[in-house]
Design a protein around this motif. Sequence first.
Motif, PDB file in Angstrom:
ATOM      1  N   LEU A 133       3.894 -22.848 -18.379  1.00 49.60           N
ATOM      2  CA  LEU A 133       4.549 -21.541 -18.196  1.00 49.60           C
ATOM      3  C   LEU A 133       4.200 -20.722 -19.405  1.00 49.60           C
ATOM      4  O   LEU A 133       3.825 -20.930 -20.540  1.00 49.60           O
ATOM      5  CB  LEU A 133       6.247 -21.715 -18.422  1.00 49.60           C
ATOM      6  N   SER A 134       3.910 -19.385 -18.987  1.00 53.92           N
ATOM      7  CA  SER A 134       3.838 -18.545 -19.947  1.00 53.92           C
ATOM      8  C   SER A 134       5.052 -18.051 -20.873  1.00 53.92           C
ATOM      9  O   SER A 134       6.176 -18.581 -20.065  1.00 53.92           O
ATOM     10  CB  SER A 134       3.419 -16.926 -19.293  1.00 53.92           C
ATOM     11  N   LYS A 135       4.800 -17.330 -21.999  1.00 57.45           N
ATOM     12  CA  LYS A 135       6.031 -17.517 -22.697  1.00 57.45           C
ATOM     13  C   LYS A 135       7.207 -16.573 -22.059  1.00 57.45           C
ATOM     14  O   LYS A 135       8.107 -17.135 -22.309  1.00 57.45           O
ATOM     15  CB  LYS A 135       5.655 -16.509 -24.140  1.00 57.45           C
ATOM     16  N   THR A 136       6.837 -15.549 -21.281  1.00 62.66           N
ATOM     17  CA  THR A 136       7.913 -15.000 -20.650  1.00 62.66           C
ATOM     18  C   THR A 136       8.455 -15.611 -19.488  1.00 62.66           C
ATOM     19  O   THR A 136       9.531 -15.496 -19.541  1.00 62.66           O
ATOM     20  CB  THR A 136       7.256 -13.578 -19.971  1.00 62.66           C
ATOM     21  N   GLN A 137       7.726 -16.505 -18.895  1.00 54.89           N
ATOM     22  CA  GLN A 137       8.394 -17.329 -17.898  1.00 54.89           C
ATOM     23  C   GLN A 137       9.246 -18.400 -18.489  1.00 54.89           C
ATOM     24  O   GLN A 137      10.435 -18.679 -17.743  1.00 54.89           O
ATOM     25  CB  GLN A 137       7.243 -17.640 -17.105  1.00 54.89           C
ATOM     26  N   TYR A 138       8.688 -18.985 -19.559  1.00 56.38           N
ATOM     27  CA  TYR A 138       9.464 -19.823 -20.197  1.00 56.38           C
ATOM     28  C   TYR A 138      10.792 -19.391 -20.554  1.00 56.38           C
ATOM     29  O   TYR A 138      11.955 -19.966 -20.520  1.00 56.38           O
ATOM     30  CB  TYR A 138       8.857 -20.224 -21.531  1.00 56.38           C
ATOM     31  N   MET A 139      10.931 -18.089 -21.204  1.00 62.19           N
ATOM     32  CA  MET A 139      12.064 -17.495 -21.787  1.00 62.19           C
ATOM     33  C   MET A 139      12.890 -17.169 -20.487  1.00 62.19           C
ATOM     34  O   MET A 139      14.334 -17.508 -20.719  1.00 62.19           O
ATOM     35  CB  MET A 139      12.013 -16.223 -22.485  1.00 62.19           C
ATOM     36  N   HIS A 140      12.440 -16.706 -19.565  1.00 59.71           N
ATOM     37  CA  HIS A 140      13.418 -16.434 -18.503  1.00 59.71           C
ATOM     38  C   HIS A 140      14.131 -17.488 -17.673  1.00 59.71           C
ATOM     39  O   HIS A 140      15.321 -17.734 -17.594  1.00 59.71           O
ATOM     40  CB  HIS A 140      12.549 -15.591 -17.158  1.00 59.71           C
ATOM     41  N   GLU A 141      13.377 -18.716 -17.527  1.00 60.53           N
ATOM     42  CA  GLU A 141      13.592 -19.958 -16.821  1.00 60.53           C
ATOM     43  C   GLU A 141      14.773 -20.558 -17.695  1.00 60.53           C
ATOM     44  O   GLU A 141      15.947 -21.203 -17.445  1.00 60.53           O
ATOM     45  CB  GLU A 141      12.575 -20.856 -16.770  1.00 60.53           C
ATOM     46  N   LEU A 142      14.412 -20.490 -19.164  1.00 59.12           N
ATOM     47  CA  LEU A 142      15.441 -21.352 -20.300  1.00 59.12           C
ATOM     48  C   LEU A 142      16.698 -20.442 -20.067  1.00 59.12           C
ATOM     49  O   LEU A 142      17.772 -21.199 -20.203  1.00 59.12           O
ATOM     50  CB  LEU A 142      14.938 -21.178 -21.537  1.00 59.12           C
ATOM     51  N   ALA A 143      16.632 -19.125 -19.962  1.00 55.61           N
ATOM     52  CA  ALA A 143      17.815 -18.441 -20.122  1.00 55.61           C
ATOM     53  C   ALA A 143      18.738 -18.791 -18.862  1.00 55.61           C
ATOM     54  O   ALA A 143      19.793 -19.017 -18.940  1.00 55.61           O
ATOM     55  CB  ALA A 143      17.463 -16.877 -20.149  1.00 55.61           C
ATOM     56  N   GLU A 144      18.139 -18.695 -17.696  1.00 54.86           N
ATOM     57  CA  GLU A 144      18.771 -18.833 -16.450  1.00 54.86           C
ATOM     58  C   GLU A 144      19.260 -20.632 -16.391  1.00 54.86           C
ATOM     59  O   GLU A 144      20.249 -20.662 -16.117  1.00 54.86           O
ATOM     60  CB  GLU A 144      17.758 -18.939 -15.096  1.00 54.86           C
ATOM     61  N   ALA A 145      18.620 -21.479 -17.078  1.00 58.51           N
ATOM     62  CA  ALA A 145      19.151 -22.847 -16.900  1.00 58.51           C
ATOM     63  C   ALA A 145      20.172 -22.980 -18.140  1.00 58.51           C
ATOM     64  O   ALA A 145      21.130 -23.875 -17.681  1.00 58.51           O
ATOM     65  CB  ALA A 145      18.073 -23.815 -17.381  1.00 58.51           C
ATOM     66  N   GLN A 148      22.425 -20.702 -18.872  1.00 57.43           N
ATOM     67  CA  GLN A 148      23.598 -19.706 -18.449  1.00 57.43           C
ATOM     68  C   GLN A 148      25.015 -20.434 -18.328  1.00 57.43           C
ATOM     69  O   GLN A 148      26.054 -20.137 -19.004  1.00 57.43           O
ATOM     70  CB  GLN A 148      23.439 -18.972 -17.249  1.00 57.43           C
ATOM     71  N   PRO A 149      25.050 -21.416 -17.372  1.00 52.36           N
ATOM     72  CA  PRO A 149      26.194 -22.121 -17.282  1.00 52.36           C
ATOM     73  C   PRO A 149      26.889 -22.745 -18.518  1.00 52.36           C
ATOM     74  O   PRO A 149      28.278 -22.778 -18.641  1.00 52.36           O
ATOM     75  CB  PRO A 149      25.994 -23.324 -15.951  1.00 52.36           C
ATOM     76  N   CYS A 150      25.912 -23.337 -19.337  1.00 56.20           N
ATOM     77  CA  CYS A 150      26.210 -24.023 -20.533  1.00 56.20           C
ATOM     78  C   CYS A 150      26.905 -22.807 -21.540  1.00 56.20           C
ATOM     79  O   CYS A 150      27.746 -23.106 -22.273  1.00 56.20           O
ATOM     80  CB  CYS A 150      25.119 -24.590 -21.023  1.00 56.20           C
ATOM     81  N   VAL A 151      25.979 -21.686 -21.598  1.00 56.23           N
ATOM     82  CA  VAL A 151      26.642 -20.553 -22.513  1.00 56.23           C
ATOM     83  C   VAL A 151      27.958 -20.242 -22.228  1.00 56.23           C
ATOM     84  O   VAL A 151      28.794 -19.886 -22.760  1.00 56.23           O
ATOM     85  CB  VAL A 151      25.770 -19.265 -22.343  1.00 56.23           C
ATOM     86  N   GLU A 152      28.354 -20.017 -20.815  1.00 59.88           N
ATOM     87  CA  GLU A 152      29.464 -19.568 -20.094  1.00 59.88           C
ATOM     88  C   GLU A 152      30.662 -20.655 -20.791  1.00 59.88           C
ATOM     89  O   GLU A 152      31.715 -20.276 -20.983  1.00 59.88           O
ATOM     90  CB  GLU A 152      29.599 -19.458 -18.697  1.00 59.88           C
ATOM     91  N   GLN A 153      30.309 -21.801 -20.404  1.00 62.01           N
ATOM     92  CA  GLN A 153      31.450 -22.827 -20.826  1.00 62.01           C
ATOM     93  C   GLN A 153      31.495 -22.940 -22.188  1.00 62.01           C
ATOM     94  O   GLN A 153      32.623 -23.080 -22.786  1.00 62.01           O
ATOM     95  CB  GLN A 153      30.798 -24.253 -20.384  1.00 62.01           C
ATOM     96  N   LEU A 207      15.857 -10.876 -24.955  1.00 61.80           N
ATOM     97  CA  LEU A 207      15.451 -10.880 -23.660  1.00 61.80           C
ATOM     98  C   LEU A 207      16.756 -11.400 -22.796  1.00 61.80           C
ATOM     99  O   LEU A 207      16.912 -10.901 -21.777  1.00 61.80           O
ATOM    100  CB  LEU A 207      14.365 -11.530 -23.263  1.00 61.80           C
ATOM    101  N   SER A 208      17.204 -12.471 -23.051  1.00 63.71           N
ATOM    102  CA  SER A 208      18.088 -13.240 -22.230  1.00 63.71           C
ATOM    103  C   SER A 208      19.621 -12.746 -22.602  1.00 63.71           C
ATOM    104  O   SER A 208      20.573 -13.041 -21.897  1.00 63.71           O
ATOM    105  CB  SER A 208      18.322 -14.707 -22.997  1.00 63.71           C
ATOM    106  N   ASP A 209      19.792 -11.542 -23.510  1.00 64.80           N
ATOM    107  CA  ASP A 209      21.178 -10.816 -23.729  1.00 64.80           C
ATOM    108  C   ASP A 209      21.998 -11.743 -24.154  1.00 64.80           C
ATOM    109  O   ASP A 209      23.368 -11.807 -23.581  1.00 64.80           O
ATOM    110  CB  ASP A 209      21.536 -10.047 -22.346  1.00 64.80           C
ATOM    111  N   ALA A 210      21.838 -12.661 -25.126  1.00 59.86           N
ATOM    112  CA  ALA A 210      22.567 -13.715 -25.466  1.00 59.86           C
ATOM    113  C   ALA A 210      23.856 -13.306 -25.952  1.00 59.86           C
ATOM    114  O   ALA A 210      23.700 -12.526 -27.058  1.00 59.86           O
ATOM    115  CB  ALA A 210      21.604 -14.910 -26.120  1.00 59.86           C
ATOM    116  N   PRO A 211      24.954 -13.910 -25.740  1.00 59.95           N
ATOM    117  CA  PRO A 211      26.171 -13.650 -26.415  1.00 59.95           C
ATOM    118  C   PRO A 211      26.164 -14.092 -27.770  1.00 59.95           C
ATOM    119  O   PRO A 211      25.383 -15.002 -27.998  1.00 59.95           O
ATOM    120  CB  PRO A 211      27.403 -14.138 -25.662  1.00 59.95           C
ATOM    121  N   GLU A 212      27.129 -13.893 -28.443  1.00 62.93           N
ATOM    122  CA  GLU A 212      27.149 -14.068 -29.979  1.00 62.93           C
ATOM    123  C   GLU A 212      27.401 -15.732 -30.299  1.00 62.93           C
ATOM    124  O   GLU A 212      27.312 -16.245 -31.374  1.00 62.93           O
ATOM    125  CB  GLU A 212      28.325 -13.445 -30.718  1.00 62.93           C
TER     126      GLU A 212
END
Length: 271
Positions: free
Chosen positions: A122-134, A136-141, A174-179
């Motif tokens: 994966l390119s770096k950008t692909q990697y970051m987008h896919e990691l953020a998506e994967a 997300q449910p954990c971040v919300e929980q 890039l992932s607009d990660a919460p605090e």
Amino acid sequence: MIRFSATLTCRYDTLFSPFTANELEQGLAWLAKSGFDAAELCINDYEGIDIARLKQRLDYHGLGCTTIATGQARKLDGLSLLASGRAIVERTRQRLSEHIDVAAQLASHVTIGSLRATDRALSKTQYMHELAEAMQPCVEQAQKCGVTLVIEALNRYEMAHLHSAEDMMEFLTLSDAPENVGVLWDIFHANIEDRDFAAAIDTLGSRLKHVHFADSNRAFPGYGHLPIDDIYRALKNSGYHHAVSLECLCAPSTQTLIEEAGPLITHLRGL
């Protein structure tokens, strides 16, 4: 105020713990006697682990838990958030969900390190987008549970992407990660990837939530060439107020780690 912890393991043995899983009680007693504030618990899964009793033993020794280290699931169970098989991704999310629930009970963070390995190019950008998506449910929980997820910056020989402090901040932006999503910065990896320790600490700022100490050869601090005192002073001067945790090999010996950890903590507290 910076807290101190060290790796102990709860079920499967690890090279980073001076005590085996069967010696967890001795390990907790050692932490307390040596002046640590907490344990960093290496947990693969929860089969046979009584969380209420684990919390009771931590409390008995006057210890907290700084973070649940999750990397054993990569080697033992082949789990990863970025696996090509969707079933593996779902299993990884489920395992992290269990960790988050337990972390809420132990008032600890949850580490995401080798669980972000990928089996694809994966390119770096692909990697970051896919990691953020994967993630997300954990971040919300984790948000709902009041738990912080700490993503570990790992060196290029162990992970395809996200090696340095700058990389980590690029991903969080890039992932607009919460605090409740922060960074675990390990000075062994940083010695390979970051040009300057103090600059890396400054780059991470308030996103720096957990720190691993090991020397340049991953041995106990003082047995390599890293400026341990200077790094600690930089953390302290930056206003860092989370944990510094020993995650080093039991080198030059297990006894070295057991005997010298207490004096190291006393020394660092005095800086």
